[in-house]
Each structure stands twice: as C-alpha cells, then as structure tokens.
Design a protein around this motif. Structure first.
Motif, short mmCIF file in Angstrom:
data_model
loop_
_atom_site.label_atom_id
_atom_site.label_comp_id
_atom_site.label_asym_id
_atom_site.label_seq_id
_atom_site.Cartn_x
_atom_site.Cartn_y
_atom_site.Cartn_z
N PHE A 62 -0.16 -8.27 -29.71
CA PHE A 62 -0.35 -7.09 -28.86
C PHE A 62 -1.74 -7.20 -28.23
O PHE A 62 -2.73 -7.39 -28.94
CB PHE A 62 -0.24 -5.79 -29.67
CG PHE A 62 -0.24 -4.56 -28.81
CD1 PHE A 62 0.92 -4.15 -28.17
CD2 PHE A 62 -1.40 -3.83 -28.60
CE1 PHE A 62 0.92 -3.01 -27.36
CE2 PHE A 62 -1.41 -2.70 -27.80
CZ PHE A 62 -0.23 -2.30 -27.17
N THR A 63 -1.81 -7.06 -26.90
CA THR A 63 -3.06 -7.31 -26.19
C THR A 63 -3.56 -6.06 -25.47
O THR A 63 -2.83 -5.06 -25.32
CB THR A 63 -2.87 -8.43 -25.14
OG1 THR A 63 -2.02 -7.94 -24.09
CG2 THR A 63 -2.25 -9.67 -25.77
N ASP A 64 -4.81 -6.16 -25.01
CA ASP A 64 -5.37 -5.09 -24.18
C ASP A 64 -4.51 -4.85 -22.94
O ASP A 64 -4.34 -3.71 -22.50
CB ASP A 64 -6.80 -5.46 -23.74
CG ASP A 64 -7.82 -5.20 -24.83
OD1 ASP A 64 -7.53 -4.39 -25.74
OD2 ASP A 64 -8.90 -5.82 -24.79
N ARG B 106 -0.92 -1.46 -19.66
CA ARG B 106 0.33 -1.28 -18.92
C ARG B 106 1.14 -0.10 -19.47
O ARG B 106 1.79 0.64 -18.72
CB ARG B 106 1.15 -2.57 -18.96
CG ARG B 106 0.60 -3.66 -18.04
CD ARG B 106 1.50 -4.87 -18.02
NE ARG B 106 1.42 -5.63 -19.26
CZ ARG B 106 0.51 -6.59 -19.50
NH1 ARG B 106 -0.40 -6.88 -18.57
NH2 ARG B 106 0.52 -7.24 -20.63
N ARG B 107 1.09 0.12 -20.79
CA ARG B 107 1.81 1.26 -21.37
C ARG B 107 1.20 2.58 -20.89
O ARG B 107 1.92 3.50 -20.50
CB ARG B 107 1.77 1.19 -22.90
CG ARG B 107 2.71 0.17 -23.49
CD ARG B 107 2.72 0.24 -25.03
NE ARG B 107 3.14 1.55 -25.50
CZ ARG B 107 4.40 1.96 -25.59
NH1 ARG B 107 5.39 1.15 -25.22
NH2 ARG B 107 4.68 3.17 -26.06
N VAL B 108 -0.12 2.65 -20.92
CA VAL B 108 -0.79 3.89 -20.51
C VAL B 108 -0.54 4.16 -19.03
O VAL B 108 -0.27 5.29 -18.62
CB VAL B 108 -2.30 3.82 -20.81
CG1 VAL B 108 -3.02 5.02 -20.22
CG2 VAL B 108 -2.53 3.74 -22.31
N GLU B 109 -0.61 3.10 -18.20
CA GLU B 109 -0.36 3.27 -16.78
C GLU B 109 1.07 3.73 -16.51
O GLU B 109 1.34 4.44 -15.53
CB GLU B 109 -0.61 1.94 -16.04
CG GLU B 109 -2.10 1.57 -15.95
CD GLU B 109 -2.30 0.19 -15.35
OE1 GLU B 109 -1.30 -0.56 -15.24
OE2 GLU B 109 -3.45 -0.14 -15.01
N GLY B 110 1.99 3.36 -17.39
CA GLY B 110 3.39 3.78 -17.24
C GLY B 110 3.69 5.12 -17.89
O GLY B 110 4.85 5.53 -17.96
N GLY B 111 2.67 5.79 -18.40
CA GLY B 111 2.85 7.11 -19.01
C GLY B 111 3.34 7.06 -20.44
O GLY B 111 3.73 8.10 -20.99
N LEU B 112 3.36 5.90 -21.07
CA LEU B 112 3.83 5.76 -22.46
C LEU B 112 2.63 5.92 -23.38
O LEU B 112 1.92 4.96 -23.70
CB LEU B 112 4.50 4.40 -22.66
CG LEU B 112 5.69 4.12 -21.73
CD1 LEU B 112 6.20 2.70 -21.93
CD2 LEU B 112 6.81 5.13 -21.99
N THR B 113 2.37 7.14 -23.81
CA THR B 113 1.16 7.42 -24.59
C THR B 113 1.45 7.80 -26.04
O THR B 113 0.61 8.39 -26.72
CB THR B 113 0.38 8.57 -23.92
OG1 THR B 113 1.24 9.71 -23.79
CG2 THR B 113 -0.13 8.15 -22.55
N ASP B 114 2.62 7.45 -26.52
CA ASP B 114 2.96 7.72 -27.92
C ASP B 114 2.36 6.61 -28.78
O ASP B 114 2.83 5.47 -28.78
CB ASP B 114 4.48 7.78 -28.10
CG ASP B 114 4.88 8.10 -29.54
OD1 ASP B 114 3.96 8.35 -30.36
OD2 ASP B 114 6.08 8.08 -29.83
#
Length: 351
Positions: free
Chosen positions: A275-277, A282-290
């Motif tokens: 798992f990388t920076d 990319r998750r945060v930019e896609g709204g995946l903040t769980d």
C-alpha cells in the motif's frame, strides 16, 4: 623634417609573455606536430608489443610468487619508474593483493621497517642501475624477501641481485633527445598491468570482492546489491493484511525515514501486497475516506519485488519501467525482509 602621418607609423610587434601560448603555428608545422605525436604513440605501442615476445618462465614464476605472497607486495622504484610503481601497487591493492609502495630514498632512512618476512619485492628500474635501489638489495637479502626486477637490462646490477627478472629489453625513448622516459615507462606500466591481471585471473576474486574494495563511485554502484540499500529492521514498514487502513497510514508515518509505502504481510510474514502514498491519495481524491477498512481490501496485490542479492542497477531499471517509487524485498521463502525506496536510490546517486 615632416613627421610621417600617425596612420602610416609601423606598429610594434608584441612578444609573447612567459607562460603565455604563442600564436597558432602555420598549417605545415601543425601537420608536423601531429605526425610527431603519432610517432610517439607508435613508438610506445611498439615498445609494449616487443615486451610480449619476452614473456616466459620468469613471468609464470613471478605470478606464482605474487599470488602466494603471505605478507604484502612491496613495490619500489625511483623517478618515473617509481610513479609507475605506485600505480602498480594501487592496482594490486584494488584487486585484493595487499600492497604498499616503498620510496627507495626513504627506505634507507627507516622506511625499511615496512618490509618483513613473507613479503615480495617488485623493483622497477629501466636501467637496472638505480643507486637508491641497489643500496636496498643487501637488506632485502637479509630479510629473506624475494626481489622481482622489472628492468630493461637483464645483465644489470639490479637484475643480478634479484631472484627473478622481467625484462622489457632495450627501448629507444620517444623524445627528440632520446632521454625522457616515455616508451620505457609505457612498457614498464604495461608489464606491471600484465602481471597484476595474470595474478587476478589465477585467484578466486569476483565482482562481490571487487565491490567490497570499491564502495564509491560508478565502479562501486555497478556491483552494489539491494541488501546494501534496502530499508530493513525497524525501518522496514510492515503491516498485517488484517490491519485497518488508519493503522497502515500510521505505520507509514512513524517508521524511521517515513517511507512512501507499507509492505503488507500475512501472519507468517510472507508478502501479500503493498500500500503506497499514491494509493492513499487516489482513494481520498475519489471520496473514499473510510479508514476502518482492512488493508487487504485496498492494497496492491501481487506486487513486483526483488531479492536482497539483486543488483541495485537491475532494481532501479525495474522501478523505472514499472513507474513505481518502492519495491518490496523478499527472501527465498517470500518473507518481506525490506523495502527499496526511490529516495534511497537518489541518495546513492542511482537516479
């Protein structure tokens, strides 16, 4: 009487000051200079080629003496031959043969203490009659240190006092006066290289040994292995595949050196993902903040990896082709033993 007009007055010619280059030579002189320089190179090349015809049993015995030396190879010589000797000593040392250069003039004033039983002496002198070298021969004999003479006169005093003679033969110097050591030093240099390389060829000495003696510069980097640069131990960011994403980010942040990735392992320590920076961004930019999801659900699976013995140059090429900034390092059993980060490659000047 009328004075000549100022414009008609003859301008004085300027002389070249000492140390300042003279005006460019005519083209004919330029060609003559180039022809002469080529002649110098040809003369030195002939001198080296002539030495090849003189190699024989003495050379084979010299290789054996140097290879089996239990002490150190002491190289000595005066003047230009001494400079060639220093290079020969450095070449031997760089290939795993313990060697030291001994200045003949200093040797008679105490530096003979550098020499001991088990050593082998390489004495360089084109004439074979260098006074400073000849004064050392009785001391070498008392110390029972065999002398190998590299000389242009096989009947010289140095040759007569040596156990072995490597003869370059009479050589005409490539200088207008026939005096400046040029072709003779080229031949001595080449003969020393031939001896050093023949010894190297006869010994178990590989790229890893060479890398150990050349840790700096391009030579060292060309044979450096991943284990020398990878982040291991506390600096290796390991997380279990069941860990929540929040814990993974914490490990990446708190690990010494703040690596840009975490190696994901199972309970047995085997690598199962990364798992990388970039994955986080990319998750945060896609709204995946769980950040409670287990990392095994969001990690990169089946990551490309390298072993500790992989050449760093090979790993660097792999990272460039994959366009990644980190590579996990695994052992033969697949255990995650380290992480190679692009920052480490930058610090070591691989990229």
């Amino acid at each position: 009487m009328a004075r000549a007009p100022r414009s008609a007055a003859k301008k004085p010619r300027l002389r070249a000051l000492p140390g300042r280059p003279a005006a460019p030579a005519p083209s004919s002189d330029t060609e003559a200079t180039l022809a002469y320089a080529r002649g110098v190179l040809e003369a030195e090349a002939r001198a080296i080629l002539n030495v090849t015809e003189r190699l024989g049993d003495s050379f084979i015995r010299a290789v054996g003496l140097v290879r089996e030396c239990t002490g150190q190879v002491v190289v000595t010589g005066m003047g230009k031959a001494g400079h060639i000797g220093q290079k020969l000593s450095a070449t031997l040392a760089s290939t795993g043969i313990r060697s030291v250069y001994l200045h003949p003039a200093e040797a008679v004033h105490g530096d003979l203490g550098r020499v001991g039983r088990g050593d082998v002496i390489l004495a360089l002198s084109n004439s074979g009659s260098t006074e400073e070298l000849l004064r050392l021969l009785p001391a070498f004999k008392r110390m029972a240190t065999p002398v190998i003479a590299l000389t242009g006169d096989a009947e010289s005093p140095l040759a007569r006092g040596a156990e072995l003679v490597l003869d370059i033969g009479p050589i005409e110097e490539a200088c207008p006066m026939g005096l400046v050591p040029t072709a003779s030093t080229a031949a001595l240099h080449a003969l020393g290289d031939a001896l050093a390389m023949a010894v190297l060829r006869s010994r178990p000495f590989g790229t890893e040994d060479y890398a150990l003696l050349h840790p700096g510069g391009k030579l060292g980097r060309s044979v450096q292995r991943v284990f020398e640069l990878m982040r291991s131990g506390p600096a290796n960011p390991l997380v279990l595949d069941t860990a929540p994403l929040a814990q993974v980010v914490g490990v990446m942040t708190k690990t010494p050196g703040r690596p840009g990735a975490a190696c994901v392992v199972d309970k047995g320590g085997k690598l199962v993902g990364i798992f990388t920076d970039g994955d986080l961004r990319r998750r945060v930019e896609g709204g995946l903040t769980d950040f409670t999801v287990p990392v095994r659900d969001v990690m990169g699976k089946h990551p490309r990896c390298v072993t500790p013995e992989t050449l760093v140059l090979t790993a660097t090429t792999q990272m460039r082709e994959l366009k990644v900034d980190q590579l996990p390092v695994v052992d033969a059993e697949g255990n995650a033993v380290g992480l190679l980060d692009v920052q480490d490659l930058l610090a070591a000047k691989f990229v």
